[in-house]
Design an enzyme around this catalytic site. Sequence first.
Site, PDB file in Angstrom:
ATOM      1  N   GLU A 175      -2.835   7.747  -4.365  1.00 22.86           N
ATOM      2  CA  GLU A 175      -2.867   6.445  -3.682  1.00 22.86           C
ATOM      3  C   GLU A 175      -2.608   5.343  -4.697  1.00 22.86           C
ATOM      4  O   GLU A 175      -3.262   5.289  -5.742  1.00 22.86           O
ATOM      5  CB  GLU A 175      -4.225   6.225  -3.016  1.00 22.86           C
ATOM      6  CG  GLU A 175      -4.255   4.971  -2.154  1.00 22.86           C
ATOM      7  CD  GLU A 175      -5.660   4.666  -1.623  1.00 22.86           C
ATOM      8  OE1 GLU A 175      -6.583   4.457  -2.445  1.00 22.86           O
ATOM      9  OE2 GLU A 175      -5.827   4.646  -0.401  1.00 22.86           O
TER      10      GLU A 175
ATOM     11  N   TYR B  48       0.856  -1.187   0.000  1.00 17.04           N
ATOM     12  CA  TYR B  48       0.000   0.000   0.000  1.00 17.04           C
ATOM     13  C   TYR B  48       0.892   1.236   0.000  1.00 17.04           C
ATOM     14  O   TYR B  48       1.846   1.323   0.776  1.00 17.04           O
ATOM     15  CB  TYR B  48      -0.911   0.028   1.247  1.00 17.04           C
ATOM     16  CG  TYR B  48      -1.694   1.314   1.306  1.00 17.04           C
ATOM     17  CD1 TYR B  48      -2.950   1.404   0.711  1.00 17.04           C
ATOM     18  CD2 TYR B  48      -1.155   2.460   1.895  1.00 17.04           C
ATOM     19  CE1 TYR B  48      -3.640   2.611   0.709  1.00 17.04           C
ATOM     20  CE2 TYR B  48      -1.844   3.664   1.888  1.00 17.04           C
ATOM     21  CZ  TYR B  48      -3.091   3.728   1.298  1.00 17.04           C
ATOM     22  OH  TYR B  48      -3.769   4.918   1.281  1.00 17.04           O
TER      23      TYR B  48
END
Length: 399
Positions: free
Chosen positions: A197, A109
């Site tokens: 992101e 992530y």
Amino acid sequence: MDIHEYQAKEVLANFGVAVPDGALAYSPEQATYRARELGGDRWVVKAQIHAGGRGKAGGVKVCDSDVEIQEATEGMFGQKMVTHQTGPEGKGIYRVYVEAAVPINREIYLGFVLDRSSQRVMIVASAEGGMEIEEISAEKPDSIVRATVEPAVGLREFQCRQIAFKLGIETGMIQQMVRTLQGCYRAFTELDATMVEINPLVVTTDNRVIALDAKMTFDDNALFRHPHVAELRDKSQEDPRESRAADRGLNYVGLDGNIGCIVNGAGLAMATMDTIKLARGEPANFLDIGGGATPERVAKAFRLVLSDTNVQAILVNIFAGINRCDWVAEGVVQAMKDVGVEVPVIVRLAGTNVEAGQKILAQSGLPIIRAATLNEAAERVVGAWRNDLSQGTKMGVAS
Ligand code: ADP
Ligand code: MG
């Protein structure tokens, strides 16, 4: 402003971030051509909506043939996809991205956000990719690596290496990780993003570091500086009430209640919504018409608020400093005459040219309910709305 995954990948690729080969399609047939053009024998078709969580909702499908691509995309085009990020109404799928399938070894992530407390861009990363950041912070908080960037010097290579080490990236791939982190940081700062992101950023079985998903959000107030970013806007993904407002230069947020609000200034708009709530009503929107509102602008705001069919009463609350109450009053009268307002309208005016404004309202012959204070205005609008409901009529009472 949000953009699609395929757009964010193109933006990030221009800053040196590695992404899989992919192409956009507007129909199932086109999706199969795109796969043929890309070559290879395994593809991933991905519904392009402004929301994550598509994988779990069936919006990301691995396909091994033309037929599978055709079938997978037929099930996507024109559908509303509901994921945990879209809200219950879902978002329409009108574009599908066809991408080369990548052999994944690890999923990471990676996020870049604005951290208001440190007033810095913050990098948030975790070796537990694939999960949403909310899940990671609830279930594996210790896996999260955070770093802030000193704006005067930018993101330094040593910081990137530190992050890579903490994520357990193998030595041979550290340089790719540095390039990815620096590319994201540059895209973030140079394009005035508020969020980047990549979830997941993957390490492939053949040792490449690739962004498999990408999300970017931009600061609306800086879009004028980046016309090539502004043109990536996709109105089909926005609340239609909010896009109409943005087109008219009005600050509008749609809500679920029945009382439409037309207010000047964000602070006063918040206070107005609170006071409506106190009076046991529910605001239908937040609308700040701004300073120096002309009658035309007020009339536009009226049309916009009324285009929401849930609106059953309208409260106009103006505290005029830069604004002029007489202009606002003219706008209200103009809108009520042109648009044919069928719901009760309560107006509270204070400040510059208030007497002139009151006079315009009083002489208009229109059923406008006037109030002197914000409390009174909120009580009256909620009262008028309830009264209206119980009478089953749609017309307000003249004051
Ligand atoms: P979302 O976050 O909306 O669910 P993602 O783009 O993250 O969508 O895709 C969900 C999952 O699908 C990823 O975590 C990854 O495991 C897999 N995936 C996505 N794109 C590819 C690709 N090009 N090759 C292989 N797997 C992929
Ligand atoms: Mg994702």
